[in-house]
Design an enzyme around this catalytic site. Sequence first.
Site, short mmCIF file in Angstrom:
data_model
loop_
_atom_site.label_atom_id
_atom_site.label_comp_id
_atom_site.label_asym_id
_atom_site.label_seq_id
_atom_site.Cartn_x
_atom_site.Cartn_y
_atom_site.Cartn_z
N HIS A 215 0.83 -1.08 -0.20
CA HIS A 215 -0.05 -0.13 0.05
C HIS A 215 0.84 1.26 -0.11
O HIS A 215 1.67 1.71 0.88
CB HIS A 215 -0.97 0.05 1.24
CG HIS A 215 -1.91 1.09 1.20
ND1 HIS A 215 -3.34 0.82 0.61
CD2 HIS A 215 -1.86 2.54 1.74
CE1 HIS A 215 -3.84 1.95 0.68
NE2 HIS A 215 -3.27 3.02 1.48
N SER A 216 0.82 2.10 -1.05
CA SER A 216 1.67 3.20 -0.92
C SER A 216 0.97 4.36 -0.25
O SER A 216 -0.27 4.49 -0.34
CB SER A 216 1.66 3.67 -2.49
OG SER A 216 2.48 2.68 -3.24
N GLU A 256 4.28 8.54 -1.85
CA GLU A 256 3.05 9.25 -2.16
C GLU A 256 2.88 9.87 -3.34
O GLU A 256 3.85 10.07 -4.17
CB GLU A 256 3.02 10.71 -1.16
CG GLU A 256 1.83 11.51 -1.44
CD GLU A 256 0.77 11.15 -0.64
OE1 GLU A 256 -0.52 11.22 -1.05
OE2 GLU A 256 1.00 10.74 0.65
N ARG A 258 2.22 7.83 -6.25
CA ARG A 258 2.60 7.13 -7.29
C ARG A 258 4.28 7.33 -7.40
O ARG A 258 4.71 7.39 -8.30
CB ARG A 258 2.03 6.99 -8.39
CG ARG A 258 0.73 6.65 -8.52
CD ARG A 258 0.19 6.37 -9.89
NE ARG A 258 -1.23 6.30 -10.10
CZ ARG A 258 -1.94 6.73 -11.03
NH1 ARG A 258 -1.33 7.22 -12.06
NH2 ARG A 258 -3.42 6.66 -11.01
N THR A 278 -5.69 11.26 -14.68
CA THR A 278 -4.56 11.48 -14.01
C THR A 278 -3.09 11.21 -14.61
O THR A 278 -2.18 11.38 -14.12
CB THR A 278 -4.92 10.10 -12.84
OG1 THR A 278 -3.68 9.91 -11.86
CG2 THR A 278 -5.24 8.91 -13.50
N ASP A 290 3.94 6.12 -13.63
CA ASP A 290 4.03 5.55 -12.38
C ASP A 290 5.57 5.74 -11.75
O ASP A 290 6.33 5.01 -12.61
CB ASP A 290 3.72 4.24 -12.26
CG ASP A 290 3.21 4.00 -10.55
OD1 ASP A 290 4.10 4.20 -9.66
OD2 ASP A 290 2.46 2.78 -10.33
N ARG A 292 6.86 4.88 -8.70
CA ARG A 292 7.32 3.95 -7.47
C ARG A 292 8.24 3.06 -7.93
O ARG A 292 8.30 2.65 -8.94
CB ARG A 292 5.82 3.57 -6.95
CG ARG A 292 4.84 4.29 -6.29
CD ARG A 292 3.54 3.61 -6.10
NE ARG A 292 2.84 3.26 -7.13
CZ ARG A 292 1.55 2.80 -7.11
NH1 ARG A 292 1.05 2.62 -5.99
NH2 ARG A 292 0.93 2.42 -8.25
#
EC number: 3.5.4.25
Length: 358
Positions: A215-216, A256, A258, A278, A290, A292
């Site tokens: 979970h980000s 936070e 992505r 988005t 993204d 991450r």
Amino acid sequence: MMTPFSLGPTAAERLNRARADLRMGLPVVLSGQLAVAIETLSPERLAALATLGPLTLAITSWRAETLKARVYDNDLARIVVPKDADLAWLRAIADPADDLRMPMKGPLASRREGDATLARAAIALAKTSQLLPAALLAPLPDPAPEGLTTLDATEVLREISAAAVLAPVSAARVPMRAAEKGRLHIFRPDDGGEEHYAVEIGSPDRSEPVLARLHSACFTGDVLGSLKCDCGPQLDAALTQMGHEGAGILLYLNQEGRGIGLANKMRAYDLQDQGFDTVEANHRLGFEDDERDFRIGAALLKKLGFSKVRLLTNNPAKVRMLEANGIEVVERVPLKVGLSRHNAAYLATKAAKSGHIL
């Protein structure tokens, strides 16, 4: 006689010193040039930099595409800064907030000669400092200013791309609404980045697949209860399901927005209010869909003794990344909660453009 351990900074430590400098608006020396983040640049420093010679503005190819600037370096563009350019002009190139109000910022001339490694490293530094991905490059004066952090561009890119080594810092029992038998583990990366957390529910058997979620962090969804995303409901539902099953592991990764940080996430939200989805908002800011690093999740699971998971996710990319980094995903467990009129378009975009299974 033993050689004493060096008391000077390592490459990773110099990198983090550089990030702090950029966030304060201080230039760094990068492979023989000065580099400074546009977002934190002051008028006074810009005036001083302008006396040194031709200036170059490094932006990502996504931002260049929005501005109709030519890209000769695949992932970035090196924009020639006009001699009369002021800070407002530079920030208008870096920040898309006023793109619709002032769409014409050019024509922009892009450099095509020379190596782009320095520009690439400057953008990477700005990104990992959670600043807008735009950096101003200037010639280094002789003599060079004293006290500036000095880095090698190739070394910067190598350090940033390397997976961080995570070390356990502390752990304690934390009873929760979802499960009274809970334990929170804190892990600190060796690259100076933010700490990440593991929430352990019950006493999961390390020899069996554990119910797990990556979970980000989402301040707006997890803390404020924002209806623009489904993060808060997903967090609650995952912990609740682990509580019902009596065991599970939730990794709370501080990535936070992505991976672009909360300030840039709010910029993306503002662009969404202007009509962009988005993914389009991230691209207009100069970021990837993204940003991450899911290698962190695989590393944490290994540190905790897990090698097999039942992964709570709607994102196939998380499954692929875990498996590519030595974690067997025996089952993808859907987590479909939180749909509302406020986030229906957002979720549809995640499904259409990011491959989420909703």
